[in-house]
Motif scaffolding. Structure first.
Motif, PDB file in Angstrom:
ATOM      1  N   GLY A   1     -35.673  15.672 -87.533  1.00 34.19           N
ATOM      2  CA  GLY A   1     -34.554  15.082 -88.257  1.00 34.19           C
ATOM      3  C   GLY A   1     -33.541  16.153 -88.621  1.00 34.19           C
ATOM      4  N   TYR A   2     -32.263  15.876 -88.408  1.00 31.91           N
ATOM      5  CA  TYR A   2     -31.242  16.880 -88.709  1.00 31.91           C
ATOM      6  C   TYR A   2     -29.868  16.243 -88.842  1.00 31.91           C
ATOM      7  CZ  TYR A   2     -30.442  16.579 -83.615  1.00 31.91           C
ATOM      8  OH  TYR A   2     -30.192  16.130 -82.331  1.00 31.91           O
ATOM      9  N   SER A   3     -28.944  17.011 -89.416  1.00 31.01           N
ATOM     10  CA  SER A   3     -27.545  16.608 -89.483  1.00 31.01           C
ATOM     11  C   SER A   3     -26.879  17.030 -88.181  1.00 31.01           C
ATOM     12  CB  SER A   3     -26.852  17.265 -90.683  1.00 31.01           C
ATOM     13  OG  SER A   3     -25.457  17.019 -90.648  1.00 31.01           O
ATOM     14  N   GLU A   4     -26.472  16.033 -87.408  1.00 29.71           N
ATOM     15  CA  GLU A   4     -25.847  16.287 -86.107  1.00 29.71           C
ATOM     16  C   GLU A   4     -24.331  16.385 -86.271  1.00 29.71           C
ATOM     17  OE1 GLU A   4     -24.968  14.081 -81.830  1.00 29.71           O
ATOM     18  OE2 GLU A   4     -26.197  13.075 -83.348  1.00 29.71           O
ATOM     19  N   LYS A   5     -23.769  17.477 -85.789  1.00 30.10           N
ATOM     20  CA  LYS A   5     -22.323  17.686 -85.865  1.00 30.10           C
ATOM     21  C   LYS A   5     -21.679  17.356 -84.528  1.00 30.10           C
ATOM     22  CE  LYS A   5     -18.845  21.173 -87.141  1.00 30.10           C
ATOM     23  NZ  LYS A   5     -18.202  20.348 -88.183  1.00 30.10           N
ATOM     24  N   VAL A   6     -20.712  16.454 -84.549  1.00 31.38           N
ATOM     25  CA  VAL A   6     -19.940  16.105 -83.357  1.00 31.38           C
ATOM     26  C   VAL A   6     -18.472  16.321 -83.703  1.00 31.38           C
ATOM     27  CG1 VAL A   6     -19.445  14.365 -81.606  1.00 31.38           C
ATOM     28  CG2 VAL A   6     -21.673  14.385 -82.746  1.00 31.38           C
TER      29      VAL A   6
ATOM     30  N   LEU B   1     -20.296  14.005 -88.819  1.00 24.98           N
ATOM     31  CA  LEU B   1     -21.721  14.261 -88.960  1.00 24.98           C
ATOM     32  C   LEU B   1     -22.487  12.948 -88.856  1.00 24.98           C
ATOM     33  CD1 LEU B   1     -21.836  16.749 -91.995  1.00 24.98           C
ATOM     34  CD2 LEU B   1     -21.740  17.295 -89.550  1.00 24.98           C
ATOM     35  N   TYR B   2     -23.715  13.032 -88.345  1.00 26.89           N
ATOM     36  CA  TYR B   2     -24.604  11.879 -88.239  1.00 26.89           C
ATOM     37  C   TYR B   2     -26.012  12.293 -88.663  1.00 26.89           C
ATOM     38  CZ  TYR B   2     -20.778  10.073 -85.421  1.00 26.89           C
ATOM     39  OH  TYR B   2     -19.539   9.671 -84.990  1.00 26.89           O
ATOM     40  N   MET B   3     -26.741  11.350 -89.240  1.00 21.14           N
ATOM     41  CA  MET B   3     -28.128  11.601 -89.632  1.00 21.14           C
ATOM     42  C   MET B   3     -29.005  11.304 -88.420  1.00 21.14           C
ATOM     43  SD  MET B   3     -27.839   9.878 -93.430  1.00 21.14           S
ATOM     44  CE  MET B   3     -29.036  10.859 -94.322  1.00 21.14           C
ATOM     45  N   ALA B   4     -29.327  12.346 -87.679  1.00 21.28           N
ATOM     46  CA  ALA B   4     -29.914  12.198 -86.354  1.00 21.28           C
ATOM     47  C   ALA B   4     -31.416  12.438 -86.356  1.00 21.28           C
ATOM     48  CB  ALA B   4     -29.249  13.162 -85.378  1.00 21.28           C
ATOM     49  N   GLN B   5     -32.064  11.841 -85.362  1.00 21.15           N
ATOM     50  CA  GLN B   5     -33.453  12.130 -85.018  1.00 21.15           C
ATOM     51  C   GLN B   5     -33.533  12.321 -83.515  1.00 21.15           C
ATOM     52  OE1 GLN B   5     -34.812   8.459 -87.042  1.00 21.15           O
ATOM     53  NE2 GLN B   5     -36.524   9.677 -87.797  1.00 21.15           N
ATOM     54  N   THR B   6     -34.193  13.404 -83.102  1.00 24.84           N
ATOM     55  CA  THR B   6     -34.395  13.665 -81.681  1.00 24.84           C
ATOM     56  C   THR B   6     -35.883  13.813 -81.425  1.00 24.84           C
ATOM     57  OG1 THR B   6     -32.241  14.726 -81.382  1.00 24.84           O
ATOM     58  CG2 THR B   6     -33.947  15.263 -79.787  1.00 24.84           C
TER      59      THR B   6
ATOM     60  N   ARG C   1     -31.276   9.581 -81.481  1.00 23.74           N
ATOM     61  CA  ARG C   1     -30.762   8.439 -82.231  1.00 23.74           C
ATOM     62  C   ARG C   1     -30.084   8.907 -83.512  1.00 23.74           C
ATOM     63  NH1 ARG C   1     -33.026   6.398 -86.572  1.00 23.74           N
ATOM     64  NH2 ARG C   1     -32.252   4.342 -85.932  1.00 23.74           N
ATOM     65  N   ARG C   2     -29.299   7.982 -84.093  1.00 24.91           N
ATOM     66  CA  ARG C   2     -28.606   8.244 -85.346  1.00 24.91           C
ATOM     67  C   ARG C   2     -28.867   7.109 -86.323  1.00 24.91           C
ATOM     68  NH1 ARG C   2     -22.881   9.547 -82.237  1.00 24.91           N
ATOM     69  NH2 ARG C   2     -23.406  11.675 -81.547  1.00 24.91           N
ATOM     70  N   LYS C   3     -28.973   7.440 -87.590  1.00 22.24           N
ATOM     71  CA  LYS C   3     -29.205   6.436 -88.630  1.00 22.24           C
ATOM     72  C   LYS C   3     -28.116   5.366 -88.549  1.00 22.24           C
ATOM     73  CE  LYS C   3     -30.309   6.296 -93.594  1.00 22.24           C
ATOM     74  NZ  LYS C   3     -30.458   7.147 -94.800  1.00 22.24           N
ATOM     75  N   LEU C   4     -28.528   4.113 -88.494  1.00 22.35           N
ATOM     76  CA  LEU C   4     -27.581   3.022 -88.284  1.00 22.35           C
ATOM     77  C   LEU C   4     -26.612   2.852 -89.450  1.00 22.35           C
ATOM     78  CD1 LEU C   4     -29.992   0.383 -86.729  1.00 22.35           C
ATOM     79  CD2 LEU C   4     -27.987   1.381 -85.619  1.00 22.35           C
ATOM     80  N   LYS C   5     -27.123   2.972 -90.659  1.00 19.80           N
ATOM     81  CA  LYS C   5     -26.282   2.783 -91.842  1.00 19.80           C
ATOM     82  C   LYS C   5     -26.689   3.789 -92.917  1.00 19.80           C
ATOM     83  CE  LYS C   5     -23.691  -0.137 -92.797  1.00 19.80           C
ATOM     84  NZ  LYS C   5     -22.198  -0.225 -92.833  1.00 19.80           N
ATOM     85  N   PRO C   6     -25.963   4.900 -93.041  1.00 21.04           N
ATOM     86  CA  PRO C   6     -26.233   5.810 -94.157  1.00 21.04           C
ATOM     87  C   PRO C   6     -26.178   5.053 -95.488  1.00 21.04           C
ATOM     88  CG  PRO C   6     -24.750   6.824 -92.585  1.00 21.04           C
ATOM     89  CD  PRO C   6     -24.894   5.385 -92.171  1.00 21.04           C
ATOM     90  N   THR C   7     -26.988   5.481 -96.428  1.00 25.06           N
ATOM     91  CA  THR C   7     -27.186   4.735 -97.664  1.00 25.06           C
ATOM     92  C   THR C   7     -26.269   5.227 -98.785  1.00 25.06           C
ATOM     93  OG1 THR C   7     -29.497   4.419 -97.064  1.00 25.06           O
ATOM     94  CG2 THR C   7     -28.920   4.068 -99.373  1.00 25.06           C
ATOM     95  N   HIS C   8     -25.549   4.286 -99.389  1.00 24.75           N
ATOM     96  CA  HIS C   8     -24.788   4.528-100.620  1.00 24.75           C
ATOM     97  C   HIS C   8     -23.855   5.741-100.440  1.00 24.75           C
ATOM     98  CE1 HIS C   8     -24.098   4.884-105.037  1.00 24.75           C
ATOM     99  NE2 HIS C   8     -24.408   3.587-105.039  1.00 24.75           N
ATOM    100  N   VAL C   9     -24.003   6.808-101.253  1.00 25.60           N
ATOM    101  CA  VAL C   9     -23.080   7.935-101.185  1.00 25.60           C
ATOM    102  C   VAL C   9     -23.189   8.720 -99.879  1.00 25.60           C
ATOM    103  CG1 VAL C   9     -22.908   8.228-103.676  1.00 25.60           C
ATOM    104  CG2 VAL C   9     -24.720   9.402-102.428  1.00 25.60           C
ATOM    105  N   GLU C  10     -24.261   8.539 -99.121  1.00 31.57           N
ATOM    106  CA  GLU C  10     -24.372   9.195 -97.816  1.00 31.57           C
ATOM    107  C   GLU C  10     -23.211   8.821 -96.902  1.00 31.57           C
ATOM    108  OE1 GLU C  10     -29.295   9.134 -97.736  1.00 31.57           O
ATOM    109  OE2 GLU C  10     -28.133   7.947 -96.318  1.00 31.57           O
ATOM    110  N   ARG C  11     -22.643   7.640 -97.121  1.00 33.44           N
ATOM    111  CA  ARG C  11     -21.563   7.173 -96.249  1.00 33.44           C
ATOM    112  C   ARG C  11     -20.272   7.971 -96.418  1.00 33.44           C
ATOM    113  NH1 ARG C  11     -24.211   2.095 -97.272  1.00 33.44           N
ATOM    114  NH2 ARG C  11     -22.764   1.363 -98.869  1.00 33.44           N
TER     115      ARG C  11
ATOM    116  N   GLU D   1     -21.980   6.309 -88.743  1.00 33.38           N
ATOM    117  CA  GLU D   1     -23.032   5.350 -88.426  1.00 33.38           C
ATOM    118  C   GLU D   1     -23.492   5.487 -86.974  1.00 33.38           C
ATOM    119  OE1 GLU D   1     -21.280   1.581 -89.264  1.00 33.38           O
ATOM    120  OE2 GLU D   1     -21.598   1.740 -91.434  1.00 33.38           O
ATOM    121  N   GLY D   2     -24.753   5.176 -86.741  1.00 32.03           N
ATOM    122  CA  GLY D   2     -25.274   5.125 -85.387  1.00 32.03           C
ATOM    123  C   GLY D   2     -25.035   3.766 -84.766  1.00 32.03           C
TER     124      GLY D   2
END
Length: 337
Positions: free
Chosen positions: A99-104, A108-113, A125-135, A140-141
């Motif tokens: 799990g990591y913060s993916e920079k494009v 940024l995306y909350m990624a899992q590889t 993959r990327r988290k489909l919907k970051p939660t609350h203040v994460e947005r 979004e993925g």
């Protein structure tokens, strides 16, 4: 494919906002897992460069220096940081779910590889919907990452944090006959006494329920935060009061929801180990298979769109590879300069 395997689940403190130290610690944990006989090692959500706790502690203007540091210590998929981790997976012959913060570029995306034993990427993959203040920090993925993949250990999938609270996400995974699931979680020290919904007890209950509903093994990976880690983010007594040290609670659950692993102390760093017997899945699903004999498609059905979503549709980018070929990269090469 063997019916049994050993897995390792990380419970550790990230190298907060320090990508070089974070990669070094990641490789050390990969080696530790392999030395323990594990065929797979699972890391928490945004393990690199650590969960952005600052998002929950102050106003936007106060967060700006942290945002800059977070961007600077996030990684792209073609970076030498990720390539180094892929090489470590190949060197040790172990599956790594990172799990990591993916920079494009500017996003940024909350990624899992999921990295295979040969160092190749099996799923990104990327988290489909970051939660609350994460947005305010992450994009979004899309449905292209809501997949379960075949591996030598069985059918493997992964989700981040409160993606597990979305019933349709869970059902999409169950319907793909998931056998081993990695549930990646952050540190649970935030708002411990005032917001139980984001605490360890509630979210481990979610992980346990996922195992029971899906008739699959769940590997729940969590972060630890120390007093020193709190000082990275908290500059006032009021902010320090919002974070509690410890919060590690990594677990492995069986398809019948039984706890398979021996918990570590919440302040301890290490690996939670468990031996999985896939035959237990058949026993669990004999009672209730939510996407099989226990389903009622004449009453309720899920519409799943796994097509990648992009703001630009162009033939120029259609065949552009995301990840560099490991065999074309020498140890001296840095992909991102």
């Amino acid at each position: 494919m063997s019916d049994t395997c050993r897995v390792a689940v990380v419970q550790a403190e990230p190298a907060w906002l320090d990508i070089e130290a974070g990669v070094e610690k990641t490789i050390s944990l990969i080696d530790e897992a392999a030395d323990a006989g594990a065929a797979l090692v699972a890391f928490p959500e945004t393990w690199l460069p650590g969960y952005p706790i600052f998002l929950w502690l102050g106003p936007v203007v106060w967060q700006m220096p942290f945002v800059a540091r977070y961007h600077a210590n996030s990684i792209s998929v073609d970076s030498h940081h990720l390539t180094t981790i892929r090489k470590a997976a190949r060197r040790r012959g172990i599956i790594v779910v990172l799990g990591y913060s993916e920079k494009v570029h500017g996003s940024l995306y909350m990624a899992q590889t999921i990295i295979g034993t040969d160092g190749e990427v099996l799923l990104h993959r990327r988290k489909l919907k970051p939660t609350h203040v994460e947005r305010s920090l992450f994009g979004e993925g899309d449905g292209s990452g809501l997949k379960v993949i075949d591996t030598e250990l069985g059918r493997l999938g992964a989700l981040n944090c409160w993606e597990h609270l979305q019933p349709l996400n869970r059902y999409a995974m169950f319907a793909q006959h998931e056998q081993i699931h990695v549930a990646a979680w952050p540190a649970f020290g935030l708002y411990k006494d005032i917001a139980p919904a984001i605490g360890s007890e509630a979210n481990m209950a979610v992980s346990q329920t996922y195992a029971l509903e899906g008739g699959c093994f769940v590997l729940a990976a969590t972060q630890v935060i120390s007093e020193a880690g709190i000082e990275v983010f908290a500059g006032t007594d009021e902010q320090r009061a919002l974070i509690t040290a410890g919060s590690g609670c990594s677990r492995v659950y069986a398809p019948d929801s039984t706890l398979l692993s021996k918990p570590l102390d919440e302040h301890a760093e290490g690996l939670v180990l468990a031996d999985l017997d896939l035959a237990l899945i058949d026993l669990a699903k004999n009672a209730a298979d939510p996407a099989g004999h226990y389903a009622r498609p004449d009453v309720t059905r899920l519409l799943l769109d796994t097509r990648p979503s992009s703001p630009v549709i162009s033939p120029e980018f259609a065949n552009e590879p995301l990840f560099p070929d490991l065999d074309e990269i020498t140890d001296e090469t840095t992909v991102d300069g």
